[in-house]
Design an enzyme around this catalytic site. Structure first.
Site, PDB file in Angstrom:
ATOM      1  N   ASN A   9       6.608  -4.631  -0.707  1.00  0.00           N
ATOM      2  CA  ASN A   9       5.012  -4.338  -1.603  1.00  0.00           C
ATOM      3  C   ASN A   9       4.719  -2.661  -1.632  1.00  0.00           C
ATOM      4  O   ASN A   9       5.750  -1.674  -1.385  1.00  0.00           O
ATOM      5  CB  ASN A   9       4.277  -4.169   0.453  1.00  0.00           C
ATOM      6  CG  ASN A   9       2.988  -3.566   0.513  1.00  0.00           C
ATOM      7  OD1 ASN A   9       2.183  -3.315  -0.756  1.00  0.00           O
ATOM      8  ND2 ASN A   9       2.534  -3.092   1.867  1.00  0.00           N
ATOM      9  N   LYS A  11       2.999  -1.423  -3.001  1.00  0.00           N
ATOM     10  CA  LYS A  11       1.726  -0.365  -2.555  1.00  0.00           C
ATOM     11  C   LYS A  11       0.828   0.093  -3.704  1.00  0.00           C
ATOM     12  O   LYS A  11       0.546   0.104  -4.304  1.00  0.00           O
ATOM     13  CB  LYS A  11       1.635   0.431  -1.151  1.00  0.00           C
ATOM     14  CG  LYS A  11       2.522   0.045  -0.021  1.00  0.00           C
ATOM     15  CD  LYS A  11       2.949   0.914   0.749  1.00  0.00           C
ATOM     16  CE  LYS A  11       2.744  -0.380   2.484  1.00  0.00           C
ATOM     17  NZ  LYS A  11       3.900   1.191   3.947  1.00  0.00           N
ATOM     18  N   HIS A  93      -3.138  -5.483   6.775  1.00  0.00           N
ATOM     19  CA  HIS A  93      -2.179  -3.525   6.576  1.00  0.00           C
ATOM     20  C   HIS A  93      -2.153  -2.668   7.096  1.00  0.00           C
ATOM     21  O   HIS A  93      -3.934  -2.385   7.725  1.00  0.00           O
ATOM     22  CB  HIS A  93      -1.408  -3.523   5.302  1.00  0.00           C
ATOM     23  CG  HIS A  93      -0.431  -2.339   5.069  1.00  0.00           C
ATOM     24  ND1 HIS A  93      -0.058  -1.357   5.350  1.00  0.00           N
ATOM     25  CD2 HIS A  93       1.179  -2.466   5.727  1.00  0.00           C
ATOM     26  CE1 HIS A  93       0.683  -1.174   5.090  1.00  0.00           C
ATOM     27  NE2 HIS A  93       1.461  -1.688   5.036  1.00  0.00           N
ATOM     28  N   GLU A 141       4.952  -4.436  11.667  1.00  0.00           N
ATOM     29  CA  GLU A 141       5.480  -2.972  11.817  1.00  0.00           C
ATOM     30  C   GLU A 141       5.246  -2.003  12.871  1.00  0.00           C
ATOM     31  O   GLU A 141       3.841  -1.867  12.478  1.00  0.00           O
ATOM     32  CB  GLU A 141       4.973  -2.863  10.480  1.00  0.00           C
ATOM     33  CG  GLU A 141       5.365  -3.850   9.019  1.00  0.00           C
ATOM     34  CD  GLU A 141       4.965  -3.129   7.506  1.00  0.00           C
ATOM     35  OE1 GLU A 141       5.647  -3.576   6.646  1.00  0.00           O
ATOM     36  OE2 GLU A 141       4.042  -3.206   7.405  1.00  0.00           O
ATOM     37  N   GLY A 180      10.278   1.065   7.437  1.00  0.00           N
ATOM     38  CA  GLY A 180      11.636   2.296   7.346  1.00  0.00           C
ATOM     39  C   GLY A 180      12.472   1.232   6.888  1.00  0.00           C
ATOM     40  O   GLY A 180      13.264   2.194   6.811  1.00  0.00           O
TER      41      GLY A 180
HETATM   42  O1  G3P Z   1       4.342  -3.138   3.994  1.00  0.00           O
HETATM   43  C1  G3P Z   1       4.916  -3.015   3.808  1.00  0.00           C
HETATM   44  C2  G3P Z   1       5.255  -1.057   4.420  1.00  0.00           C
HETATM   45  O2  G3P Z   1       4.382  -0.839   5.139  1.00  0.00           O
HETATM   46  C3  G3P Z   1       6.819  -1.009   4.751  1.00  0.00           C
HETATM   47  O3  G3P Z   1       6.815   0.472   4.829  1.00  0.00           O
HETATM   48  O4  G3P Z   1       7.979   2.329   3.442  1.00  0.00           O
HETATM   49  O5  G3P Z   1       8.049   1.446   5.507  1.00  0.00           O
HETATM   50  O6  G3P Z   1       8.906   0.498   4.151  1.00  0.00           O
HETATM   51  P1  G3P Z   1       7.834   1.008   4.020  1.00  0.00           P
END
Ligand code: G3P
Length: 228
Positions: A9, A11, A93, A141, A180
């Site tokens: 992602n 972002k 999300h 998540e 994470g």
């Molecule tokens: O969509 C995946 C994301 O929300 C995870 O973020 O930075 O924890 O890998 P991160």
């Protein structure tokens, strides 16, 4: 052998757009081809056309609105992303929640258009309710771990194992875990616990060498699938 899903992602990180966003897509395409793995990239809406014209890996939007065509200033519709070259979209999300009825509307339209969908949930209790809308995949998540560098695999493995149990009640929907994820080991654990792949953002988008990071993810993902 089933292919593990690695969903990156973008972002709105500074590497998510312009030349850098495109270069990253090309890098990930290279890794995907070299390893025969499914690497999906969820990019800013403004980058969908540019990136999907240049790479063969699946390009997703990060969000779509389930609104009909017409007078909806600023909305991004399933038709828009399809026309721009996207293969699918994330929905709901943690950083872009949508109402359940809007999500259902969006999913129905996406299906009609042949678009894939990854619906995000923040707890395993929502895997079945959201799964019954039959997206392509559910991405679980825990929001408190997103961007933390502390992975769901290590900090909250029970979230994955519970989600895996739940997804078995819904036929034909994949389960991806994220939040994470920072190392190959995190990816390995997640897949060993039963997920079909992982979702990641910061560890790739903020990396000095994203190729190395994703290669290590893919390597461990393949190892985990091999041992299943
Ligand atoms: O969509 C995946 C994301 O929300 C995870 O973020 O930075 O924890 O890998 P991160």
């Amino acid at each position: 052998m089933k292919k593990p899903i690695i969903l990156v992602n973008y972002k709105t990180y500074e590497t998510s757009y312009g030349k850098r966003g495109l270069e990253l897509a090309k890098t990930l395409e290279r890794v995907s081809i070299d390893t025969s793995t499914e690497i999906i990239i969820a990019v800013p809406a403004t980058m969908i056309t540019r990136i999907s014209q240049e790479v063969s890996i699946p390009v997703y939007a990060q969000h779509v609105d389930g609104l009909p065509e017409g007078a909806h200033t600023g909305a991004v519709l399933p038709e828009h992303i399809k026309d721009a070259g996207a293969r699918g979209s994330l929905l709901n999300h943690s950083e872009r929640r949508v109402r359940l009825d809007e999500m259902d509307d969006a999913l129905k339209r996406m299906k009609k258009l042949g678009l894939e969908s990854v619906v995000c949930v923040d707890r395993y209790e929502l895997v079945v309710p959201m799964g019954l809308l039959y997206p392509t995949a559910i991405l679980i998540e825990p929001p408190e771990l997103i961007g933390s560098g502390v992975s769901v695999s290590k900090a909250k493995p029970e979230v994955i194992t519970n989600a895996v149990k739940e997804i078995r009640k819904v036929e034909g929907v994949y389960l991806i875990a994220g939040a994470g994820i920072s190392s190959g080991e995190d990816v390995f654990i997640s897949i060993k616990l039963g997920s079909d792949g992982i979702g990641v953002a910061s560890a790739v988008m903020k990396a000095k060498d994203p190729k190395k990071v994703v290669e290590s993810f893919v390597l461990e993902a393949l190892k985990a699938i091999d041992q299943k």
